[in-house]
Scaffold this active site. Structure first.
Site, short mmCIF file in Angstrom:
data_model
loop_
_atom_site.label_atom_id
_atom_site.label_comp_id
_atom_site.label_asym_id
_atom_site.label_seq_id
_atom_site.Cartn_x
_atom_site.Cartn_y
_atom_site.Cartn_z
N LYS A 1 1.23 4.04 7.44
CA LYS A 1 0.46 4.88 6.54
C LYS A 1 0.89 6.35 6.69
O LYS A 1 1.54 6.73 7.65
CB LYS A 1 -1.04 4.78 6.86
CG LYS A 1 -1.66 3.43 6.54
CD LYS A 1 -1.77 3.18 5.06
CE LYS A 1 -2.50 1.88 4.74
NZ LYS A 1 -1.73 0.71 5.15
N SER B 1 0.81 -1.22 0.00
CA SER B 1 0.00 0.00 0.00
C SER B 1 0.84 1.27 0.00
O SER B 1 0.31 2.36 -0.21
CB SER B 1 -0.94 0.02 1.21
OG SER B 1 -0.25 0.33 2.39
#
Length: 232
Positions: free
Chosen positions: A191, A153
């Site tokens: 993230k 990701s």
């Protein structure tokens, strides 16, 4: 001689590498330079590479290493060295009590397990091994540790599945920082962090993953990315 746009892009990349340990994505470069499309960024990147200021690293998603800075930028960043470092895990486990000493270039950090760059997973093992990390990669005061990345990701931030990220322990983060975030008390993920009002947005660097929007109380920052090691 660099054009103003080339110089602006080189300065932006240099500042982001110094802050995050990884280069910005092409979308971030486009936004920072107020360009309409990423094709303009590709042209600027190619021009900087041809002039020897940057190097695009093979087998890495949009990864860029700064080779040198022009005098006008170097004066703003004394002691500049690239922060993204190709490395490898040691062949043999280092001593458990290994300590950093002055003038030693490699430090031993605990490899605390795997951190998800995708669907959150548990991140900490009970008995961590160690990994050798260049001392120049560590930034600021406080404890550091390493985590192996699992998932894709964050590929547009130059972070691939199997990479080892170096994390500085902290409970706070600024908008745009890449962090280890503990979600709802038990799962952890890597993230980009943003706060908007009473919500926390955890953003991936891969369009295949939707941002996660969570209440402030559901997210606890455990550390901030300061470096990256890749094993080939």
């Amino acid at each position: 001689m660099l054009t103003k746009k080339q110089l602006d892009l080189l300065e932006f990349i240099s500042k982001r590498v110094a802050r995050d340990g990884v280069p910005p994505s092409f979308d971030e470069m486009k936004e920072a330079l107020d360009l309409r499309s990423k094709s303009g960024i590709h042209r600027l990147i190619t021009a900087l590479e041809e002039r020897g200021f940057i190097r695009r690293l093979a087998h890495r998603a949009r990864a860029i290493e700064i080779v040198k800075l022009p005098d006008t930028l170097a004066a703003k960043q004394p002691g500049f060295t690239p922060k993204v470092i190709d490395g490898d895990l040691p062949d043999l486990p280092p001593p458990a009590n290994a300590m950093a000493v002055e003038n030693v270039h490699a430090l031993e950090l605990p490899l605390m397990g795997r951190i998800a760059a995708g669907v959150p997973i548990e991140s900490i093992n009970d008995v961590p091994p160690s990994v050798a990390v260049p001392g120049a990669m560590l930034s600021g005061n406080g404890k550091h540790y390493a985590l192996e990345v699992k998932g894709d990701s964050m590929i547009e931030a130059g972070i691939n599945d199997g990479d080892v990220v170096v994390i500085r322990e902290t409970s706070s983060a600024d908008n745009g920082d890449i962090v280890v975030a503990q979600v709802e008390g038990y799962e952890a993920t890597l993230k980009r962090y943003k706060r908007k009002g009473e919500s926390i947005i955890l953003e991936a660097a891969n369009p295949a993953y939707e941002p996660r929007i969570l209440p402030v109380g559901a997210v606890k920052v455990q550390g901030r990315l300061v470096g990256l090691i890749r094993t080939y």
